[in-house]
Design a protein around this motif. Structure first.
Motif, PDB file in Angstrom:
ATOM      1  N   ASP A 469      47.565  36.869  40.431  1.00 54.44           N
ATOM      2  CA  ASP A 469      46.258  37.374  40.827  1.00 54.44           C
ATOM      3  C   ASP A 469      45.549  36.330  41.689  1.00 54.44           C
ATOM      4  O   ASP A 469      46.103  35.264  41.968  1.00 54.44           O
ATOM      5  CB  ASP A 469      45.429  37.810  39.614  1.00 54.44           C
ATOM      6  N   MET A 470      44.352  36.635  42.133  1.00 55.95           N
ATOM      7  CA  MET A 470      43.665  35.743  43.067  1.00 55.95           C
ATOM      8  C   MET A 470      43.357  34.384  42.435  1.00 55.95           C
ATOM      9  O   MET A 470      43.294  33.370  43.138  1.00 55.95           O
ATOM     10  CB  MET A 470      42.390  36.398  43.605  1.00 55.95           C
ATOM     11  N   ASP A 471      43.173  34.355  41.120  1.00 49.93           N
ATOM     12  CA  ASP A 471      42.956  33.059  40.456  1.00 49.93           C
ATOM     13  C   ASP A 471      44.168  32.152  40.590  1.00 49.93           C
ATOM     14  O   ASP A 471      44.048  30.926  40.575  1.00 49.93           O
ATOM     15  CB  ASP A 471      42.684  33.275  38.966  1.00 49.93           C
ATOM     16  N   ALA A 473      46.408  32.648  43.216  1.00 52.33           N
ATOM     17  CA  ALA A 473      46.742  32.537  44.634  1.00 52.33           C
ATOM     18  C   ALA A 473      45.911  31.475  45.341  1.00 52.33           C
ATOM     19  O   ALA A 473      46.422  30.774  46.224  1.00 52.33           O
ATOM     20  CB  ALA A 473      46.565  33.890  45.328  1.00 52.33           C
ATOM     21  N   ARG A 474      44.648  31.351  44.963  1.00 50.75           N
ATOM     22  CA  ARG A 474      43.800  30.392  45.675  1.00 50.75           C
ATOM     23  C   ARG A 474      44.299  28.954  45.531  1.00 50.75           C
ATOM     24  O   ARG A 474      44.501  28.270  46.538  1.00 50.75           O
ATOM     25  CB  ARG A 474      42.351  30.530  45.215  1.00 50.75           C
ATOM     26  N   PRO A 475      44.494  28.466  44.301  1.00 51.36           N
ATOM     27  CA  PRO A 475      45.031  27.093  44.227  1.00 51.36           C
ATOM     28  C   PRO A 475      46.446  26.967  44.795  1.00 51.36           C
ATOM     29  O   PRO A 475      46.813  25.904  45.291  1.00 51.36           O
ATOM     30  CB  PRO A 475      44.994  26.782  42.727  1.00 51.36           C
ATOM     31  N   MET A 476      47.230  28.032  44.733  1.00 48.10           N
ATOM     32  CA  MET A 476      48.571  27.963  45.329  1.00 48.10           C
ATOM     33  C   MET A 476      48.477  27.789  46.841  1.00 48.10           C
ATOM     34  O   MET A 476      49.214  26.997  47.438  1.00 48.10           O
ATOM     35  CB  MET A 476      49.372  29.227  44.994  1.00 48.10           C
ATOM     36  N   ALA A 477      47.585  28.534  47.478  1.00 47.05           N
ATOM     37  CA  ALA A 477      47.440  28.424  48.932  1.00 47.05           C
ATOM     38  C   ALA A 477      47.034  27.002  49.321  1.00 47.05           C
ATOM     39  O   ALA A 477      47.577  26.417  50.263  1.00 47.05           O
ATOM     40  CB  ALA A 477      46.400  29.431  49.433  1.00 47.05           C
ATOM     41  N   ARG A 478      46.107  26.463  48.577  1.00 45.60           N
ATOM     42  CA  ARG A 478      45.668  25.098  48.866  1.00 45.60           C
ATOM     43  C   ARG A 478      46.797  24.094  48.604  1.00 45.60           C
ATOM     44  O   ARG A 478      46.987  23.141  49.370  1.00 45.60           O
ATOM     45  CB  ARG A 478      44.444  24.769  48.003  1.00 45.60           C
ATOM     46  N   ALA A 479      47.521  24.306  47.532  1.00 43.91           N
ATOM     47  CA  ALA A 479      48.644  23.403  47.223  1.00 43.91           C
ATOM     48  C   ALA A 479      49.659  23.409  48.358  1.00 43.91           C
ATOM     49  O   ALA A 479      50.123  22.353  48.798  1.00 43.91           O
ATOM     50  CB  ALA A 479      49.306  23.823  45.907  1.00 43.91           C
TER      51      ALA A 479
ATOM     52  N   LEU B   9      41.151  41.805  44.654  1.00 39.21           N
ATOM     53  CA  LEU B   9      40.262  40.684  44.921  1.00 39.21           C
ATOM     54  C   LEU B   9      39.302  40.485  43.760  1.00 39.21           C
ATOM     55  O   LEU B   9      38.979  39.362  43.386  1.00 39.21           O
ATOM     56  CB  LEU B   9      39.497  40.933  46.228  1.00 39.21           C
ATOM     57  N   ALA B  10      38.884  41.593  43.162  1.00 37.84           N
ATOM     58  CA  ALA B  10      37.958  41.505  42.047  1.00 37.84           C
ATOM     59  C   ALA B  10      38.583  40.795  40.855  1.00 37.84           C
ATOM     60  O   ALA B  10      37.880  40.208  40.039  1.00 37.84           O
ATOM     61  CB  ALA B  10      37.509  42.900  41.641  1.00 37.84           C
ATOM     62  N   SER B  11      39.916  40.831  40.761  1.00 42.47           N
ATOM     63  CA  SER B  11      40.544  40.262  39.572  1.00 42.47           C
ATOM     64  C   SER B  11      40.285  38.765  39.460  1.00 42.47           C
ATOM     65  O   SER B  11      40.533  38.166  38.431  1.00 42.47           O
ATOM     66  CB  SER B  11      42.050  40.519  39.595  1.00 42.47           C
ATOM     67  N   SER B  12      39.792  38.160  40.520  1.00 38.06           N
ATOM     68  CA  SER B  12      39.509  36.733  40.408  1.00 38.06           C
ATOM     69  C   SER B  12      38.078  36.476  39.927  1.00 38.06           C
ATOM     70  O   SER B  12      37.718  35.359  39.634  1.00 38.06           O
ATOM     71  CB  SER B  12      39.732  36.050  41.748  1.00 38.06           C
ATOM     72  N   ALA B  13      37.285  37.523  39.844  1.00 33.22           N
ATOM     73  CA  ALA B  13      35.925  37.335  39.351  1.00 33.22           C
ATOM     74  C   ALA B  13      35.964  37.105  37.840  1.00 33.22           C
ATOM     75  O   ALA B  13      36.795  37.676  37.140  1.00 33.22           O
ATOM     76  CB  ALA B  13      35.093  38.573  39.661  1.00 33.22           C
ATOM     77  N   ALA B 123      51.233  25.310  27.451  1.00 28.22           N
ATOM     78  CA  ALA B 123      50.137  26.113  28.003  1.00 28.22           C
ATOM     79  C   ALA B 123      49.439  25.377  29.146  1.00 28.22           C
ATOM     80  O   ALA B 123      49.016  25.986  30.131  1.00 28.22           O
ATOM     81  CB  ALA B 123      49.132  26.457  26.902  1.00 28.22           C
ATOM     82  N   GLU B 124      49.359  24.068  29.024  1.00 25.41           N
ATOM     83  CA  GLU B 124      48.697  23.294  30.085  1.00 25.41           C
ATOM     84  C   GLU B 124      49.539  23.241  31.369  1.00 25.41           C
ATOM     85  O   GLU B 124      49.030  22.867  32.421  1.00 25.41           O
ATOM     86  CB  GLU B 124      48.379  21.879  29.574  1.00 25.41           C
ATOM     87  N   HIS B 125      50.791  23.566  31.250  1.00 22.13           N
ATOM     88  CA  HIS B 125      51.663  23.614  32.442  1.00 22.13           C
ATOM     89  C   HIS B 125      51.996  25.044  32.856  1.00 22.13           C
ATOM     90  O   HIS B 125      52.915  25.265  33.648  1.00 22.13           O
ATOM     91  CB  HIS B 125      52.963  22.851  32.162  1.00 22.13           C
ATOM     92  N   TRP B 126      51.298  26.003  32.339  1.00 19.95           N
ATOM     93  CA  TRP B 126      51.624  27.414  32.575  1.00 19.95           C
ATOM     94  C   TRP B 126      51.550  27.770  34.058  1.00 19.95           C
ATOM     95  O   TRP B 126      52.279  28.644  34.544  1.00 19.95           O
ATOM     96  CB  TRP B 126      50.670  28.266  31.727  1.00 19.95           C
ATOM     97  N   HIS B 127      50.696  27.055  34.821  1.00 19.57           N
ATOM     98  CA  HIS B 127      50.590  27.337  36.256  1.00 19.57           C
ATOM     99  C   HIS B 127      51.897  27.087  37.000  1.00 19.57           C
ATOM    100  O   HIS B 127      52.130  27.643  38.066  1.00 19.57           O
ATOM    101  CB  HIS B 127      49.475  26.493  36.882  1.00 19.57           C
TER     102      HIS B 127
END
Lengths: 495, 495, 495
Positions: A469-471, A473-479, B9-13, B123-127
């Motif tokens: 999701d966008m949460d 995608a944003r840090p991925m794009a910057r990375a 896009l809303a999913s990041s709100a 969990a802290e490395h989930w990204h």
């Protein structure tokens, strides 16, 4: 729905021209993004977040003299065509003699000397580049760097030549001014082990704030079967300041030279081999090969074993001095002996070969790949290895990062294939961010922009399919655009 | 048109969280489908027809003891993290020591023992898993199996741990209850030739109706150069009940053991090799190799020839007993000797190698590939062989079926590439349906769901481009999800 | 937005049938175009510009006797099924014996002789071809060439058989009438070096205006280790009119024969090898191999070196006589010895192998690849070489052009992959345009139509993403469909 299609089709209609006979040159705001509206909208949003980030250039081939001297660039042909093998090889492939493009011969046989005629010839073959990254880069340079607003063609060639030539006179087009305008945060050059780094010294001592650093590339002194090896060793002995009589002294000298490069700002080394074979030799075996080389008797088989051993030595030194080790295998250099004999190396005749990584790199990775002090950035020209070998290796070994899509693959489709094949196994955090890898200084912004657009679009495809999701995608794009390259090349520490 | 884009896009709100600090965890109804609305609509329609079909699992690595004993699962870390090399290899690749993840050492050196700390670290490395199938599977498990409604992160790790731990106490989370809830029609395990199959016997005699069957995997007794071979043979002699003194007796014992597996429900055998080389030896040659192995003198070259011969023998026995022969080549096992020495095998360091099928399989396919009694399911880790070798082979030989996209390629992009490269030459009816190939019992529904979504979306792409129509697509979707796997593995006959 | 989706889904609803039990057979106007509306609209516009262009067929396997005799085609099974290995291999792969499909045995053992029963069997297995180019081609043939308006199935098989059989009686379905209706501008056949070209002579002398030309394919006389070599040489000596006692005489005879082919209209030669190895031998080495072959003693290793040398000789002769040299490596022929022994060659068991070009072709390309008189068209069955080896080679050497996506890859996905992997490095102007490469005369329009649609759609994807604009795309579409093939095969000169 129909609006974008109408735009596109309309682009073929004749439009008011700004300079004589030409069509207007327009860089579409959404170029390289998917035509699918949802994905395009997301791509645009992600690209907006990265387009303005500084350019980090940890691997490239710009001459440091350029920024040391800060002299005006010569006229357009010498700047944009003669040094660009992407361009002249394409014209050569369609039957245009290299002589007619002004490529100098080794024996001094005269070639075309009129830059305007060369520029004209190039412009008349501009259609050959349709669908290639060279065209995307050069259109970007013309439009964004030189302010050209007319499409290049045989008809517009001379007017555009004039336009660029005029700009090159102004102080805003000096190398350092462009460096700043391009928003380059750091530029690494590539330098032979025996390079004095005098231009780097000049830059550092000039008071100019641009950060330009060297990269240690010892290939010439490791290719013990090359006819040029003994000259390369002699040059290396001169900068070392002492004769180098055996393998132990040679490795010591390399370590010392690496320390010098590091003191001059280097954070990385670079190594090119045909095959990424690695294997440890016993000290006496390595020395025997070194002695054979000194006697001018080393064979290609000797060189293969010696290079395999020296890659391990370079990795070992990296664990000690912290320089990031870059490895670029798989290019068969100077495939066309006829062209090489007449014009020399690097004339667009380097052809990739299938490359094996799993077995070849085992010795190196087992030995140093678990070491937290070591970082290796690995490149390939063989896309079949992305998913099969490279992503699994990078998804396991702590030391390993994958370099970006390289050379022939540094393109819209090539970079997309790279992401699609690498990410599912290695994630993005085992990749090294973008390298422009260019000697064409004015193409740097174009290359970074293409890369940022392709990555934004690829991420948008994941978001649009609800893979992320966008949460995310944003840090991925910057990375991908900025953070990963700084972390991989250890650029955060100093400035 | 704009609705889906706005959703995305809303999913990041930030949204109302159900458990403390976390973002809501949502599995989008259309995840993994194309963003293009026509294709998405068709994909949804096709997926609706397969999503509820029973799960057929003819190849996997679930421990049969799990279903024999039907004991409660342990806490979340032991269930979901420690056994999953997809997970810990990714953290290891980013510098997290395996000790910190609780991976037991071979010599008993203590490692992290607190499951909550391991869970927190994970969990802290989930990204790191953004864009990987591991993340898609685990999000599905958390949401669908464990009812978690909050995204995993460092902040939510402990609350989610508690939630899962609590659920694992209840009878609905016992293995057999989950088996039924997952709608598993059949589950095949993978079992060594010397396995007593006692757990399978326990299941059969328990009166429980779940169908769990063994698979005959004799690799350990065929690798005559492995240091463990003589122990493996001794174990095999014990279950065989007699000493095995020569090659003829060995093949007889294998045939007897296959018959036992078949009596216990097996419909298939499984074989892993590095290279799928096949070649017939004369009886005295095969026996000489067997004797050399018994003497502890077999070399890797001996093993290569012996395995090549034994693959033919296994195919011959399959023509007699009807067991389907599965062949999985191309994994270079335990590439990282340092990790293997400290932690043992299967620690995420198996790396694929380029694999040749056309020449290697000719002896086997010529001899048995035309036999209607024989079925061979062939897998690959080398995607370059899909269109080049595997689809042409499967599009000709009656005995051959292609296994699904395997291991590193069992993913959104990987499965899509498989269909795109295989179908145009081999059609879908020479493929073997889906295998989840997992030891992670709770991930089974996630893996089948991903596969069914990818296949529905791929078919939808063909329909939307008018390559096929819905009359074609509906039975194809069902075939890919259910019919083909039952037919290939001969599961229709009995129940 | 919803209209196309509704169309697609609606296509599965039962519709009024025109002939008994069948569903209507419809070729969707936008088939093979992206579902994305912008791209589809552009694709349609580009396709409109190429769909009506004449068909240029510089490489194929139609029998010249067909057009020399201009006799009515036999009934549907003999026309469409028996000669088509794409079709019968697929049924064979699913367990239908080749005998049941009427494939003649080498020893004369009787096979199914009733064409209606074979046609019925085929129709009942028609679902196997879902998603394959064979189905796309045959649906096109049925609809466009034979006017069939009902989908093929077991129920409709006999009615469709009748419909085709009836049409085949009429003069409009004679070969020359179809040639004209198909709008074929030129058709090249493939002919052995020892072929008398009598059918070509008949065509030329008939007064009919259709342009049918031969292609010189000397494979049989170059495979010195084949058991058939001495017969092939004897046949070649007969057409040559003199014994051929040594290598020099052999090369002279080949040159003479090439001249004869050229006089009969040929513009190209064709060469098939397993591996594209090229290497120059000294004259006495080449002669020694020739003598060994004459003595029946040449080994496969001898043949490998001899073929490598003879490819260079063929290139040299091309620089002299101007014939375009086509090279098709990478097919392992007759993989299934059992089928070959019973039914002969070309029975759908030719399987590709990984192919190396960079090193193998260096000798030939260095020597002749810079010569403006020379054109080489290079094909591959190994898609991993597109971006890695072939595009870089074609993007450099003036003599080299890449043949279109070949054989297994001559399909929607295969042709798209080809464009995506080749263009960014080589551009489109180093590719050779389309070849249908077929022996199925009635499939020629279907194959060109598929190719033109795929290329239009690929170009549309570039336009929709603003990589190129319509001013670029229009001439590119025409080049891919028509101009490039004429230029590559030197067809512009004469008519």
């Amino acid at each position: 729905m129909s609006a974008p299609a109408r735009d596109v089709l309309a682009s073929s209609a004749p439009a008011a021209s700004r300079s004589g006979a030409g069509e207007p040159l327009v860089l579409h705001e959404d170029r390289f993004f998917s035509a699918e509206p949802t994905q395009r909208r997301i791509a645009r949003a992600l690209y907006e977040e990265t387009r303005g980030l500084p350019l980090v250039c940890p691997h490239g081939h710009v001459e440091p003299a350029l920024l040391a001297e800060n002299a005006p660039f010569p006229e357009p042909t010498a700047l944009l065509l003669i040094p660009d093998h992407y361009i002249f090889r394409m014209l050569y492939s369609q039957g245009v003699p290299l002589e007619d493009l002004g490529i100098p011969t080794r024996d001094g046989t005269p070639v075309e000397g009129d830059p305007r005629r060369i520029w004209q010839r190039f412009a008349e073959h501009w259609h050959l580049f349709r669908g290639t990254p060279t065209r995307a880069w050069l259109d970007h340079e013309l439009h964004e760097v030189f302010g050209v607003r007319t499409k290049l063609s045989g008809d517009t060639a001379q007017a555009i030549y004039d336009e660029i030539a005029e700009r090159l006179q102004s102080p805003e087009y000096r190398p350092r001014a462009l460096f700043e305008r391009f928003n380059i945060e750091l530029l690494a050059t590539t330098d032979a082990a025996s390079d004095s780094l005098e231009h780097h010294r000049t830059i550092r001592e000039s008071g100019w704030k641009g950060r330009v650093i060297p990269t240690f590339r010892p290939d010439a002194v490791l290719r013990i079967a090359a006819p040029t090896w003994r000259d390369a060793l002699a040059a290396f002995e001169r900068v070392h300041g002492a004769p180098i009589g055996d393998q132990a002294a040679f490795v010591d000298a390399l370590a010392t030279r690496r320390a010098f490069f590091k003191a001059m700002g280097a954070t990385a080394t670079d190594h090119a081999v045909v095959e990424p074979y690695t294997a440890a030799l016993r000290p006496e075996e390595a020395d025997a090969l070194f002695q054979r080389a000194r006697a001018g008797e080393a064979t290609p088989a000797d060189q293969r074993r010696y290079e395999a051993h020296m890659l391990l030595e370079m990795a070992r030194l990296s664990t000690e001095d912290g320089l990031v080790m870059q490895l670029h295998p798989g290019a068969f250099r100077d495939h066309n002996g006829v062209v090489a004999a007449r014009f020399g190396a690097d004339k667009g005749a380097d052809i990739p070969v299938a490359t094996e990584y799993t077995r070849n790199l085992q010795a190196l990775l087992e030995t140093y790949g678990n070491d937290p002090r070591f970082t290796m950035v690995l490149f390939t020209l063989d896309e079949s290895t992305y998913a099969r070998e490279l992503a699994p290796l990078a998804g396991h070994y702590p030391a390993l990062r994958l370099g970006p899509a390289w050379w022939f693959h540094d393109s819209l489709e090539g970079m997309t294939r790279y992401r699609e094949r690498v990410t599912e196994t290695a994630g993005i955090y085992n990749t090294a961010g973008f390298n422009d890898d260019t000697r064409a200084f004015c193409s740097i912004p174009a290359r970074h922009d293409l890369s940022r657009r392709v990555d934004a679009n690829w991420l948008a495809g994941l978001v649009a399919r609800h893979v992320i999701d966008m949460d995310d995608a944003r840090p991925m794009a910057r990375a991908l655009a900025y953070d990963l390259v700084r972390r991989t090349y250890k650029l955060d520490a100093d400035a």
